[in-house]
Design a protein around this motif. Structure first.
Motif: not given
Length: 467
Positions: A86-113
Motif C-alpha cells: 500500500l505504501l509503495n503504491r502511493m505517489s512518491a511525494a505522498d509516501r515521503t511525507k507519510l514516512l517522514q511523519e511516521l519515522f522522524s521525530t522532527e515536528g509532528t513526526g512520531i518517531g517509530v524506531n
C-alpha cells in the motif's frame, strides 16, 4: 557480542546517562496529550507546567531515576507485506511525507524506531510465499534456490526509504511458515517442521539475514516462529517447545555462530498464557546459550505473567511483538486498553519493545491471504481518500517520539487509577507516560528531585510528560 558484555555495557551506559540527568535542573515540562472525549489527538499542549514547590492533597507520581530497569529498543509496528504494498503504491511525494511523519521525530513526526517484518509471507500479505518455493516433490536443503523474490517488489524499496529517514531503526524478522517442502503436511497452514530439515531451515535463516544485509538492511533480531501454538492461520506452523529448543541448539544457533551472524535469536513469540513455553527452553543449557530472550503477544493471559519469565531467567531479554486493533476501531477503548496493558504494562514487566499489529491496511482491511485476518485495523488506513490515523497510531506515538533506542526505564510509583511508566532518554530527558484510568478528571502531582508540578488528565486521556 557475548550477553554478559552487552549487559555490562548497558549498565555503564545507564550510569553515564544518570550522571547527565542529575546535572539537569528540573524545570519546564512539555505535555503531549491524547484525549478522545475532547478530540485531542497527540497534540503538544500550551499549558505552562513548571517544577517548583507544591503543597496539596492530590496524588503524587514520584519519578526516581536512581532506580533503573531494562534498556529500551523501541516502539513501532509490523511492516507487513500488505503494508509495504500500500505504501509503495502511493505517489512518491505522498509516501515521503507519510514516512517522514511516521519515522522522524522532527515536528509532528512520531518517531517509530522499531519494525517487525515477516520472513516470507504473513497472513497480511496479498499471497502466500516463502523464499524457497519449489514444485511438489522437490527439495533444496542447501538453499541454492533461495530468493528474497516477492520482497523486492514492495518491502525492500519501502524499507530503504525508511532507513534513509532513520538509519538506526531496529528490525526484527519473524516467519509465519517455513517453505512447505520442509513441513510434515507439505502445506502453508499448520504442519510441523520435519527434523531432517532442521539444518536446511537454519540455512534459510542465515541466507535471509545475509541477503537483507546485502541490500543494506540489517536484521537486529529474529524470532523462530510467529505464534507457534496457533497452526490454523495462513500461513502458520505448529512448533512445540521441545522442537523449538532442539532446532535452536542443533541447527540454528550453530549455523549463526559459524556464519558469524550476531542477529539476536528470540524464542516463543506468542501469548502470555503459556510462559512455561519460553521458560522450558531457557532451562535447557544447550539451547539458552544462543538465545537473547523471549517475545510475547497478549491475545491470551495477563501481561504481568511476563515477569515470571524475567524472574526465572533475569539475564534474558523480553520483547512485546504483536497486538491487533479490531476494525473499525474505537479510539477511547483501544487507547485505554493498549496504553494500560502494553505501553505501560509490557514495559513495567521488562519488555524492551512494544509493537502493534500492523502498520497499514486499506479501507476493507486488505490485503490478506485466504484465511488470514479480515478485521485487522492498520495503524493507518491508506485508500483513495487519503490517510486515516487509527488507534494504534496514537498508542505508539505516545512512547516512540520520546522513548528512543537506549532509553532506560526508571522507577515510578502507581497511585490509584493513574497507571504510568517512566524513562530516562540517552540525552538525559525524563519521559513519563500516564493514563487516567479513573471515572472522572484526575488532578495529580509529578514529583522529581524534590520538586513538584501539578497537572490534570480527563477520564481516559493519555499524557506524555517530558522534561
Amino acid at each position: 557480542m557475548p550477553l554478559l558484555v552487552s549487559c555490562k555495557k548497558e549498565v555503564a551506559q545507564a550510569e553515564h546517562e544518570g550522571d547527565l540527568a542529575e546535572k539537569t535542573e528540573a524545570g519546564k515540562v512539555d505535555l503531549w496529550l491524547t484525549d478522545p472525549a475532547n478530540a485531542v489527538l497527540f497534540k503538544q499542549q500550551s499549558t505552562q507546567l513548571i517544577f517548583g514547590e507544591t503543597a496539596n492533597q492530590h496524588p503524587n507520581i514520584t519519578v526516581d531515576t536512581s532506580e533503573t530497569f531494562q534498556t529500551m529498543d523501541g516502539f513501532g509496528y509490523t511492516l507487513t507485506g500488505g503494508s509495504a504494498m500500500l505504501l509503495n503504491r502511493m505517489s512518491a511525494a505522498d509516501r515521503t511525507k507519510l514516512l517522514q511523519e511516521l519515522f522522524s521525530t522532527e515536528g509532528t513526526g512520531i518517531g517509530v524506531n522499531y519494525l517487525r517484518l515477516s520472513i516470507g509471507a504473513s497472513d497480511l500479505s496479498n499471497s502466500v510465499f516463502s523464499y524457497n518455493d519449489l514444485p511438489a516433490g522437490q527439495t533444496d536443503p542447501n538453499m541454492n534456490k533461495f530468493d528474497l523474490g516477492p520482497d523486492r517488489a514492495d518491502l525492500i524499496p519501502v524499507l530503504k526509504e525508511i532507513l534513509a529517514i532513520n538509519p538506526d531503526i531496529k528490525l526484527m524478522g519473524s516467519p509465519w511458515s517455513p517453505p512447505t517442502w520442509m513441513k510434515t503436511n507439505n502445506g502453508s497452514i499448520g504442519g510441523s517442521l520435519k527434523p531432517e530439515f532442521y539444518d536446511a531451515y537454519a540455512r534459510y535463516f542465515v541466507r535471509y539475514v545475509q541477503e537483507m544485509a546485502a541490500e543494506g538492511i540489517r536484521i537486529d533480531a529474529i524470532t523462530i516462529q510467529n505464534e507457534p501454538l496457533h497452526p490454523g492461520n495462513n500461513p502458520s506452523l505448529l512448533m512445540l517447545a521441545p522442537e523449538q529448543a532442539q532446532f535452536i541448539k542443533q541447527s540454528l544457533g550453530p549455523a549463526f555462530r559459524t556464519a558469524g551472524i550476531n542477529t539476536k535469536i528470540i524464542i516463543y513469540d506468542h501469548n502470555a498464557d503459556r510462559v512455561d513455553y519460553p521458560i522450558s527452553i531457557l532451562n535447557d543449557p544447550e539451547a539458552r546459550q544462543y538465545i537473547d530472550g523471549s517475545a510475547f503477544h497478549l491475545y491470551g493471559g495477563s501481561i504481568d505473567a511476563l515477569s515470571q519469565v524475567y524472574e526465572a531467567h533475569p539475564d534474558k531479554n523480553l520483547y512485546f511483538t504483536e497486538q491487533w486493533v479490531g476494525a473499525p476501531g474505537n479510539l477511547a477503548g483501544d487507547l485505554h486498553w493498549h496504553t494500560k496493558n502494553l505501553i505501560i504494562g509490557a514495559t513495567r514487566n521488562w519488555c524492551k519493545t512494544v509493537l502493534e499489529w500492523n502498520l497499514a491496511a486499506d479501507a476493507n482491511q486488505d490485503p490478506h491471504t485466504e484465511g488470514g485476518c479480515t478485521e485487522c485495523l492498520g495503524a493507518i488506513t491508506i485508500d483513495n481518500k487519503g490517510i486515516t490515523r487509527n488507534p494504534a497510531y496514537y498508542v505508539v506515538a505516545h512512547a516512540a517520539k520520546f522513548v528512543r533506542d537506549g532509553s532506560v526505564r526508571v522507577a515510578s510509583n502507581l497511585p490509584s487509577a493513574l497507571p504510568n511508566v517512566a524513562f530516562r532518554s540517552p540525552s538525559g530527558q525524563k519521559v513519563l507516560i500516564v493514563l487516567n484510568d479513573g471515572q472522572t478528571t484526575m488532578t495529580f502531582n509529578i514529583q522529581f528531585n524534590g520538586k513538584s508540578v501539578t497537572t490534570s488528565l480527563a477520564r481516559g486521556a493519555v499524557g506524555t510528560y517530558v522534561w
